[in-house]
Design a protein around this motif. Structure first.
Motif, PDB file in Angstrom:
ATOM      1  N   GLN A 107       4.133  40.504  54.159  1.00 20.83           N
ATOM      2  CA  GLN A 107       3.496  41.945  53.660  1.00 20.83           C
ATOM      3  C   GLN A 107       3.002  41.478  52.334  1.00 20.83           C
ATOM      4  O   GLN A 107       1.932  42.299  52.103  1.00 20.83           O
ATOM      5  CB  GLN A 107       4.822  42.968  53.690  1.00 20.83           C
ATOM      6  CG  GLN A 107       4.336  44.324  53.141  1.00 20.83           C
ATOM      7  CD  GLN A 107       5.601  45.251  52.890  1.00 20.83           C
ATOM      8  OE1 GLN A 107       6.602  44.868  53.309  1.00 20.83           O
ATOM      9  NE2 GLN A 107       5.303  46.544  52.409  1.00 20.83           N
ATOM     10  N   THR A 108       3.663  40.863  51.552  1.00 22.83           N
ATOM     11  CA  THR A 108       3.163  40.689  49.939  1.00 22.83           C
ATOM     12  C   THR A 108       2.484  39.512  50.017  1.00 22.83           C
ATOM     13  O   THR A 108       2.212  38.965  48.792  1.00 22.83           O
ATOM     14  CB  THR A 108       4.445  40.641  49.223  1.00 22.83           C
ATOM     15  OG1 THR A 108       5.431  39.643  49.586  1.00 22.83           O
ATOM     16  CG2 THR A 108       5.009  41.963  49.048  1.00 22.83           C
ATOM     17  N   GLN A 163      -8.668  40.411  52.049  1.00 25.59           N
ATOM     18  CA  GLN A 163      -9.128  38.892  51.698  1.00 25.59           C
ATOM     19  C   GLN A 163      -7.959  37.910  51.437  1.00 25.59           C
ATOM     20  O   GLN A 163      -7.724  36.860  52.042  1.00 25.59           O
ATOM     21  CB  GLN A 163     -10.132  38.528  50.556  1.00 25.59           C
ATOM     22  CG  GLN A 163     -11.503  39.099  50.993  1.00 25.59           C
ATOM     23  CD  GLN A 163     -12.449  39.196  49.837  1.00 25.59           C
ATOM     24  OE1 GLN A 163     -11.919  39.293  48.655  1.00 25.59           O
ATOM     25  NE2 GLN A 163     -13.744  39.204  50.142  1.00 25.59           N
ATOM     26  N   ARG A 164      -6.730  38.394  50.762  1.00 24.73           N
ATOM     27  CA  ARG A 164      -5.813  37.783  50.471  1.00 24.73           C
ATOM     28  C   ARG A 164      -4.946  37.620  51.704  1.00 24.73           C
ATOM     29  O   ARG A 164      -4.383  36.657  51.986  1.00 24.73           O
ATOM     30  CB  ARG A 164      -4.612  38.462  49.641  1.00 24.73           C
ATOM     31  CG  ARG A 164      -5.100  38.436  48.192  1.00 24.73           C
ATOM     32  CD  ARG A 164      -4.325  39.206  47.451  1.00 24.73           C
ATOM     33  NE  ARG A 164      -4.943  39.757  46.088  1.00 24.73           N
ATOM     34  CZ  ARG A 164      -4.400  40.301  45.123  1.00 24.73           C
ATOM     35  NH1 ARG A 164      -3.297  40.597  45.071  1.00 24.73           N
ATOM     36  NH2 ARG A 164      -5.272  40.775  44.292  1.00 24.73           N
ATOM     37  N   ASN A 188       0.771  46.380  52.884  1.00 26.07           N
ATOM     38  CA  ASN A 188       0.190  46.499  51.408  1.00 26.07           C
ATOM     39  C   ASN A 188      -1.307  46.741  51.702  1.00 26.07           C
ATOM     40  O   ASN A 188      -2.377  46.341  50.719  1.00 26.07           O
ATOM     41  CB  ASN A 188       0.072  45.261  50.592  1.00 26.07           C
ATOM     42  CG  ASN A 188       1.739  45.446  49.853  1.00 26.07           C
ATOM     43  OD1 ASN A 188       2.672  46.491  50.234  1.00 26.07           O
ATOM     44  ND2 ASN A 188       1.921  44.277  49.186  1.00 26.07           N
ATOM     45  N   LEU A 189      -1.819  47.112  52.796  1.00 23.25           N
ATOM     46  CA  LEU A 189      -3.499  47.282  53.003  1.00 23.25           C
ATOM     47  C   LEU A 189      -3.560  48.738  53.324  1.00 23.25           C
ATOM     48  O   LEU A 189      -2.828  49.457  53.964  1.00 23.25           O
ATOM     49  CB  LEU A 189      -3.588  46.466  54.077  1.00 23.25           C
ATOM     50  CG  LEU A 189      -3.527  45.083  53.837  1.00 23.25           C
ATOM     51  CD1 LEU A 189      -3.861  44.298  55.385  1.00 23.25           C
ATOM     52  CD2 LEU A 189      -3.917  44.168  52.795  1.00 23.25           C
ATOM     53  N   GLU A 196      -9.035  46.338  60.509  1.00 29.14           N
ATOM     54  CA  GLU A 196      -9.586  45.062  60.441  1.00 29.14           C
ATOM     55  C   GLU A 196      -8.728  43.842  60.673  1.00 29.14           C
ATOM     56  O   GLU A 196      -9.100  43.010  61.527  1.00 29.14           O
ATOM     57  CB  GLU A 196     -10.367  44.824  58.927  1.00 29.14           C
ATOM     58  CG  GLU A 196     -11.384  44.197  58.803  1.00 29.14           C
ATOM     59  CD  GLU A 196     -12.037  43.963  57.215  1.00 29.14           C
ATOM     60  OE1 GLU A 196     -11.710  42.959  56.998  1.00 29.14           O
ATOM     61  OE2 GLU A 196     -12.468  44.939  57.086  1.00 29.14           O
ATOM     62  N   LEU A 197      -7.518  43.857  60.142  1.00 31.14           N
ATOM     63  CA  LEU A 197      -6.650  42.929  60.239  1.00 31.14           C
ATOM     64  C   LEU A 197      -6.034  42.872  61.728  1.00 31.14           C
ATOM     65  O   LEU A 197      -5.937  41.788  62.201  1.00 31.14           O
ATOM     66  CB  LEU A 197      -5.345  42.999  59.412  1.00 31.14           C
ATOM     67  CG  LEU A 197      -4.412  42.000  59.200  1.00 31.14           C
ATOM     68  CD1 LEU A 197      -5.039  40.730  58.505  1.00 31.14           C
ATOM     69  CD2 LEU A 197      -2.998  42.297  58.844  1.00 31.14           C
TER      70      LEU A 197
END
Lengths: 243, 412
Positions: A107-108, A163-164, A188-189, A196-197
């Protein structure tokens, strides 16, 4: 589950079973009081399945993730990964399994803040003992696959959340693991980036990647082909759904 | 993870935290700099003492017959009193010894004290006043730059002539020709017949501030009671002959003083070895104290590094968790942190070596203390420094390696 033989102690898993847990249990000693986080979870996941694990907090889904990810060892029961019984391996052997067989997406994100994208993606290869030039080539290719070939020299704080998470996915996949293990990957998005993910995950699934994803969001779980729900350390439901 | 990889990673981390790294390496830096510096002084002194000091003060293959040893560290009061009760070396002793030795040697009488030398209205204080016989110049290797030394006739006759050192000549005559001029010691005039070649200094003390006059000239009054000398110098042509001559001198002196076989000598034959013995004693003290100080600095340096590394482990708990989740084994984490602390310490040590060398060069240039860096000390310094780093890193690194990946990953 249809098509799956019931597993009994002393058996070995069928060849196409990537993950098999048998009466898996994990107790925690919390200052003298024993907390039974998992009370006997039996689960079989085939190659190229896309499974979402759901459940309220305290249901044991994190504990299950840690065990499946070989970060923890069970108090009782068996865990087979790719036909290898890993539930009683040593620390260092587990480290090797994590390195070769499991790709984590957190998640992070859990990227090293001072390292570039490329170096972050290289990390699993370093611990696999891959020589530097080969390592760099493979890490660069993994970043290309997630569409970040122009962000290789950037550090995490120079990248957006999406991006991360892509860097993290590239890192998870660089060693070609048997399973991609995602723990609240969209936590976290924002919703656009989350969608997108999910697209990236769907692509990976189509390419044959086995994915296990822990989430508490139903619309994220909806992307998976199978949803396992935990409650009080036991499997409550386990159903397939149309993706 | 390979060792080289660990070191590379260590350098990256250290470069990312320059200031903190500087502080953590400072203890080792000081320890090693001190080690190199102090060692270079002891080493330099050693070279100096063996090559120059002993030779300058006593001379090669030379021994002195004296009432008591000249170069002696901390003698007890009772020994000192016993020495003072001994009979002095008389003119007769000196003559008897000189005539009694059958080995070919050269001998010279010698006495010294400090006093003033005047020329016109100028006065030089604390000049070494020496009474000697003519072979003294040969024994001590004093070369005459201007004029001449005194002749055997002048020496025997006690002529009021003298040879002076270069610094004294410069001071009294300020560039004018001293030869033939008359200087006064305690009101008695002496004619300057020679100026000795410059000899430089010994531990900062000028070796060129002296006058040498014939032993039986009036200078005798300045340096010793009547009929007595400080030392008879005897120079042989080899070490073996020197030993033989020493045996003969001992025999002659014992029979002159009617010493029974069970009685100890009441005189002493001092060689340059005696001086070196004295130096050896100082050296041993330095060698006992020096390592202690170095050790303290290194222990402190080690504790500092251990602390910094414990902090680093705490700060980087999450990083450790990430690395473990990606397949780092205990030994990989252990190696990473050990390499970091060892590299830190090694950087401190290398800087310490450089500073120590700089220190010794500066000492050489700025003070009369001779310093010379010993290669052994450099190797030892770096090894000690890195060793301290490894020892100090073991505990923090093993703590890092033992971290539970789940706990570490959850760490904020």
């Amino acid at each position: 589950m249809p098509g799956l033989q019931e597993f009994r102690t002393g058996d070995t898993p069928q060849p196409d079973i990537v993950i098999l847990t048998h009466k898996l249990a994990r107790d925690y000693d919390m200052g003298g009081e024993v907390v039974r986080a998992l009370r006997g979870v039996s689960l079989q996941i085939r190659k190229n399945e896309y499974v979402a694990v759901m459940g309220p907090s305290g249901s044991g889904k994190s504990t299950l993730m840690n065990l499946v990810g070989c970060l923890d060892t069970p108090s009782a029961g068996e865990y087979w990964l790719n036909g290898l019984k890993v539930s009683d391996l040593s620390d260092d052997e587990l480290a090797r399994i994590r390195n070769k067989e499991i790709g984590f997406v957190f998640q992070t994100f859990n990227l090293l803040p001072r390292a570039t994208s490329l170096h972050n993606v290289e990390l699993p290869l370093i611990y696999a003992g891959v020589a530097a030039p080969d390592r760099r080539r493979r890490a660069a290719r993994a970043l290309e696959r997630v569409g970040l070939s122009d962000r290789m020299a950037h550090k995490p704080n120079e990248l957006s959340g999406g991006q991360r998470q892509r860097v993290a996915i590239a890192r998870a996949l660089v060693n070609e693991p048997s399973i991609l293990l995602a723990d609240e990957p969209t936590g976290n998005l924002d919703s656009a980036t989350s969608a997108e993910l999910m697209g990236v995950f769907a692509d990976l699934h189509r390419q044959g990647q086995t994915i296990v994803m822990v989430t508490h969001e139903h619309d994220i779980a909806a992307h998976a082909a199978r949803v396992v729900t935990l409650r009080d350390g036991l499997i409550a439901t386990d159903r397939r759904q149309a993706a | 993870m390979h060792f080289a990889e660990a070191v590379r990673l260590a350098f990256q981390t250290i470069r990312a935290q320059k200031l903190k790294s500087v502080f953590s390496a400072v203890g080792v830096f000081i320890g090693v700099a001190f080690l190199i510096g102090a060692w270079s002084i002891v080493n330099g002194m050693n070279v100096y003492m063996t090559e120059k000091f002993a030779g300058t003060l006593i001379g090669v293959n030379t021994f002195h017959l004296r009432r008591r040893p000249n170069f002696t560290p901390n003698v007890s009061d009772s020994t000192w009193r016993a020495w003072r009760r001994r009979p002095r070396i008389s003119f007769e002793d000196a003559d008897a010894v000189s005539n009694g030795i059958t080995i070919p040697v050269i001998t010279a009488w010698w006495s010294e004290d400090r006093g003033d030398v005047e020329y016109g209205s100028k006065k030089a204080k604390q000049v070494s006043l020496q009474g000697a016989t003519e072979r003294y110049f040969d024994i001590r290797n004093i070369r005459i730059e201007q004029g001449r030394a005194f002749t055997p006739q002048e020496a025997r006759g006690g002529a009021t002539v003298l040879v002076m050192g270069h610094d004294l000549a410069d001071k009294l005559f300020e560039g004018r020709d001293p030869l033939g001029k008359s200087v006064r010691i305690h009101g008695i005039p002496y004619r300057v017949i020679g100026v000795a070649e410059r000899r430089g200094n010994l531990l900062g003390i000028s070796l060129d501030k002296f006058v040498i006059a014939p032993a039986v000239s009036p200078i005798q009054r300045e340096v010793n009671p009547p009929g007595v000398i400080d030392a008879l110098m005897v120079k042989a042509s080899s070490e073996v002959e020197m030993r033989e001559a020493m045996g003969q001198v001992e025999g002659i002196m014992r029979s002159r003083r009617h010493l029974r076989p069970q009685q100890d000598d009441n005189f002493v034959l001092e060689t340059s070895e005696g001086v070196l013995d004295f130096w050896g004693k100082i050296n041993r003290i330095l060698l006992a104290v020096g390592p202690g100080l170095v050790l303290i600095a290194l222990v402190v340096g080690g504790i500092v590094i251990m602390n910094i590394m414990l902090m680093a482990v705490a700060e980087r708990t999450r990083e450790i968790g990430i690395r473990k989740s990606l397949g780092a084994r205990r030994r990989d984490i252990l190696r990473q942190f050990l390499a970091e602390s060892a590299t830190l310490a090694a950087i401190g040590a290398v800087l310490g070596v450089a500073t120590g060398i700089g220190l010794s060069v500066a000492l050489n240039a700025a003070t009369p203390l001779p310093a010379s860096v010993s290669p052994v000390s450099i190797v030892l310094g770096v090894l000690l420094g890195a060793g301290v780093g490894i020892v100090a890193g073991v505990y923090p690194a093993s703590r890092a390696a033992r971290l539970d990946p789940i706990v570490a990953l959850r760490h904020e």
